[in-house]
Scaffold this motif. Sequence first.
Motif, short mmCIF file in Angstrom:
data_model
loop_
_atom_site.label_atom_id
_atom_site.label_comp_id
_atom_site.label_asym_id
_atom_site.label_seq_id
_atom_site.Cartn_x
_atom_site.Cartn_y
_atom_site.Cartn_z
N ARG A 164 0.65 -1.14 0.02
CA ARG A 164 -0.03 -0.03 -0.01
C ARG A 164 0.74 1.25 0.18
O ARG A 164 2.02 1.37 0.83
N VAL A 165 0.80 2.21 -1.02
CA VAL A 165 1.12 3.38 -0.79
C VAL A 165 0.47 4.53 -0.95
O VAL A 165 -0.68 4.53 -1.12
N THR A 166 1.06 5.65 -0.08
CA THR A 166 0.19 6.69 0.30
C THR A 166 1.07 8.03 -0.29
O THR A 166 2.16 8.31 -0.02
N ASP A 167 0.25 8.90 -0.86
CA ASP A 167 0.99 10.19 -1.34
C ASP A 167 0.78 11.32 -0.44
O ASP A 167 0.05 11.21 0.49
N ASP A 168 1.44 12.27 -0.63
CA ASP A 168 1.53 13.57 0.27
C ASP A 168 -0.23 14.12 0.40
O ASP A 168 -0.25 15.04 1.40
N ASP A 169 -1.01 13.89 -0.76
CA ASP A 169 -2.39 14.21 -0.40
C ASP A 169 -3.24 13.41 0.62
O ASP A 169 -4.28 13.51 0.79
N GLY A 170 -2.57 12.11 0.97
CA GLY A 170 -3.44 11.33 1.60
C GLY A 170 -3.97 10.09 0.86
O GLY A 170 -4.62 9.15 1.27
N SER A 173 -3.05 3.68 -3.03
CA SER A 173 -3.33 2.80 -3.79
C SER A 173 -2.42 1.24 -3.45
O SER A 173 -1.57 1.40 -2.55
N GLU A 174 -3.10 0.29 -3.66
CA GLU A 174 -2.62 -0.88 -3.35
C GLU A 174 -2.15 -1.87 -4.59
O GLU A 174 -2.95 -1.79 -5.60
#
Length: 178
Positions: A164-170, A173-174
């Motif tokens: 699971r990745v999280t970007d700086d906007d919250g 995606s998995e």
Amino acid sequence: NDLGPTADITGNAIFDEGTLQTFDASGSTSSPDAFASFEWDIDYDGFTFDVNFDTGVVSTLDYTYLDDGSYDIAVRVTDDDGSTDLTVMTVTVNDLGPTANAGADQSIFVTEIVDVDGSGSTSSPDSIVLYEWDWTDDGTYDDVGVTATSPAYGTIGTYTVRLRVTDDDGSQSEDTLT
């Protein structure tokens, strides 16, 4: 009597973050006076006009919003005798979100470990700020990092590993690998 100018903006009202947009104030009018300047406020607050760009007598502005959200863009037109007018356009900038990439499936022997690499994950224009690995796809994320090393799997079988990745906007995606 001075008629004063009338400001007008056109452009896309809805678009994705990170895409170049052109805002056009050429529909503005000023008669009989000539335009002296077009000034732009890309995040107008409704009260204070803060000039982000002064395009002089050029009526267009090219701009890229890097973060999603709703913004008011304003243009203030000034004619050659100092009369002004201001108009506002609301734009909605969509979040693109990241795309997780856990890498290729792997075959190993019992008690071997698996090295995984999530560096193929993407997020533009945002940055990925968190990589989380779930070794048994049970909803519990066991490791954090772009790369990670699994525990040894002690039983023959097929296991799903989830990234699971999280970007700086919250936005998240998995992706999985087997």
